[in-house]
Design an enzyme around this catalytic site. Structure first.
Site, PDB file in Angstrom:
ATOM      1  N   VAL A 194      15.986  -8.874 -20.882  1.00 31.62           N
ATOM      2  CA  VAL A 194      14.933  -7.875 -20.669  1.00 31.62           C
ATOM      3  C   VAL A 194      14.526  -7.226 -21.998  1.00 31.62           C
ATOM      4  O   VAL A 194      13.336  -7.149 -22.334  1.00 31.62           O
ATOM      5  CB  VAL A 194      15.426  -6.786 -19.679  1.00 31.62           C
ATOM      6  CG1 VAL A 194      14.374  -5.724 -19.482  1.00 31.62           C
ATOM      7  CG2 VAL A 194      15.829  -7.406 -18.354  1.00 31.62           C
ATOM      8  N   HIS A 455      -7.676  -0.913   0.725  1.00 32.58           N
ATOM      9  CA  HIS A 455      -8.466  -2.000   0.124  1.00 32.58           C
ATOM     10  C   HIS A 455      -9.526  -1.405  -0.792  1.00 32.58           C
ATOM     11  O   HIS A 455     -10.195  -0.456  -0.398  1.00 32.58           O
ATOM     12  CB  HIS A 455      -9.141  -2.827   1.214  1.00 32.58           C
ATOM     13  CG  HIS A 455     -10.044  -3.882   0.629  1.00 32.58           C
ATOM     14  ND1 HIS A 455      -9.546  -5.055   0.112  1.00 32.58           N
ATOM     15  CD2 HIS A 455     -11.391  -3.901   0.444  1.00 32.58           C
ATOM     16  CE1 HIS A 455     -10.555  -5.779  -0.355  1.00 32.58           C
ATOM     17  NE2 HIS A 455     -11.681  -5.100  -0.173  1.00 32.58           N
TER      18      HIS A 455
END
Ligand code: FAD
Ligand code: AMP
Length: 476
Positions: A194, A455
């Site tokens: 990472v 949405h």
């Protein structure tokens, strides 16, 4: 002078400072000791995370991502510059330092607000008496504290390559890698974990030619391999060179730079010449300054303090949390353990669910996951169903201009319980929270599929992946 507390916390990283605040909320008299010192000699609580980890790396990832957007992507949006955008690195680093300082100050404020007594210095065990454990705080604060309960949260530091010390000029740990005064032309990174990927990305975006050498033959073995393959493809396209199965043989520094001799998986000897080298091959627990021997605090052969699942050490009343104990080296894991230990001291029975600890890699695209990978389910033999949905088919991602990646949901074949969620794409560091919540409540994939998602939003990709588990995505 001797002061008595109910709880003394050693270390004010995300594990320690959160444990101290929670213990104070529960009515205990709490002290927290931390040795981190800022450039002016003052205290800088927050540990690795705040000073040389999560926070400064995310500040530089954001700044370098803005630059990359300006150089490569703004033109697609019809935004043009009269002159090519340039980096003022001094200003970028100063901004990062301000973000760090704001977080240091925020923790000092929280200590005051919660009446946690803060001591700036190194905490070391002296011994144990009827009054409890005796802990000496050395300079700048000179104090002796006693408490029946001690929480050790001393964290970790970068592991050097054997025989190659960090000089923070040519060979850098995360400390030096977050403070380079100029952008190196050629940057080497050892370790494609990472930290290596995030720091490599920062400097690549700012103009360095970056080569990452990784010992393992598999890229991101802890991640779901569909996600890892996609990430490897995208990183290569961005120009981040990643060599897998690389065995580092020797590292030599000179005035001019660093030379790494390494052997590839085919056994061929190779050289990497670079101006600077970041070594990100893992971290080692900090127990040196603790004088653990004075009280017989047990450590394992790798130096971690030995604890049970509830963070109890071998000594009654002494607990250890975060990077200094087993488990993933993540700030939020340290925090959860800190809260749980404070509550256990108060007689409560909290639980930290290791199966729902999210993992995030803040590269671009971002990578995030929670729960089991597909390879783990295959090994365990548990029957499962998979639903995958690409950001390419999502209106918000198209509007953003970032359609890389997908969301993949793994659910139990019989019960439909969500077993793992794997994401690569825009803002998945934020989207993963919905998956963690679903798994914490032991949701079925159908539960996610039936929830109304706004949405257009990137979160609709998670809903569609849940629908795809039942082979009925609506937009694909
Ligand atoms: P630390 O944060 O290491 O804090 C321990 C503190 O104790 C330090 O201040 C130390 O100086 C002090 N101390 C040690 N010994 C003594 C003593 N004897 N007396 C007094 N004080 C002492 N994790 C994430 O979850 N997300 C990320 O995005 C992320 N990014 C990272 C990026 C980088 C570059 C690095 C290096 C790490 C990153 N991590 C990230 C990991 C994260 O920083 C650690 O998991 C986290 O800091 C561990 O917290 P801790 O409280 O256990 O220890
Ligand atoms: P992390 O555990 O996320 O900090 O990542 C450390 C990475 O460094 C892992 O992918 C390790 O496999 C890798 N690594 C460890 N030792 C070496 C080494 N000597 N050379 C190259 N990579 C290494």
């Amino acid at each position: 002078m001797k002061q008595t507390f109910d709880v003394v916390v050693i270390g004010a990283g995300p594990g320690g400072y959160i444990a101290a605040i929670r213990a104070a909320q529960l009515g205990f008299k709490v002290a927290c000791i931390d040795q981190w010192t800022n450039a002016k000699g003052g205290p800088a609580p927050g540990g690795t995370c705040t000073n040389v980890g999560c926070i400064p790396s995310k500040a530089l990832l954001q700044s370098s991502e803005h630059f990359e957007q300006a150089v490569r992507h703004f033109a697609e949006h019809g935004i043009v510059f009269a002159e090519a955008p340039a980096v003022d690195l001094k200003k970028m680093l100063a901004r990062k330092d301000r973000v760090v300082a704001q977080n240091n100050d925020g923790i000092l404020y929280l200590f005051k607000k919660n009446r946690v007594a803060f001591f700036h210095g190194t905490g070391a065990f002296v011994g144990r008496s009827d009054e409890g454990y005796e802990i000496r705080v050395s300079a700048p604060a000179q104090q002796t504290l006693t408490a029946q309960h001690v929480i050790v949260a001393t964290g970790s530091r970068a592991r050097p390559l054997p025989g190659v010390a960090f000089d923070e000029k040519r060979v850098l740990s995360n400390d030096g890698a977050l403070a380079m005064a100029n952008v190196p032309r050629r940057l080497g990174v050892i370790g494609a974990g990472v930290i290596g990927l995030e720091l490599g990305s920062v400097w690549r975006r700012l103009g360095a030619e970056v080569t990452v050498l990784e010992a393992l033959p598999t890229f991101l073995p802890a991640a779901d391999q569909d996600v890892a393959r996609e990430a490897q493809k995208v990183f290569a396209k961005q120009g981040l060179k990643i060599e897998l199965g690389a065995k580092v043989e020797a590292v030599r520094t000179s005035q001019g730079g660093v030379r790494v001799d390494w052997t590839g998986p085919d056994g061929k000897a190779q050289q990497l010449e670079c101006d600077r080298l970041i070594v990100a091959i893992g971290r080692i627990p900090n127990t040196d300054g603790l004088n653990a021997e004075a009280v017989g605090l047990a450590r394992d052969e790798r130096g971690y303090i030995v604890v049970d699942e509830e963070c109890r050490t071998n000594l009654p009343g002494v607990w250890a949390i975060g990077d200094v104990v087993r488990g993933p080296m993540l700030a939020h894991k340290a925090e959860e353990e800190g809260v749980a230990v404070a509550e256990r001291i108060a007689g409560q029975r909290p639980h930290v669910n290791f199966e729902t600890i999210p993992w995030v890699i803040y590269t671009s695209p971002e990578i995030a996951w929670v729960g089991a990978t597909e390879q783990r389910l295959q090994q365990s033999g548990r029957p499962y169903r998979v639903g995958t949905f690409p950001f390419m088919a999502n209106g918000r991602a198209r509007a953003l201009g970032d359609t890389t990646g997908f969301v993949k949901i793994l659910a139990d074949a019989a019960t439909d319980e969500v077993l793992g969620v794997h994401m690569i794409g825009p803002w998945v560091s934020e989207l993963i929270a919905e998956a963690v919540m679903a798994m914490e409540f032991r949701a079925a994939a159908e539960d996610i599929a039936r929830i109304c998602h706004a949405h257009p939003s990137l979160a609709e990709v998670t809903k569609e992946a849940a629908l795809a588990v039942d082979r009925r995505p609506l937009n694909f």
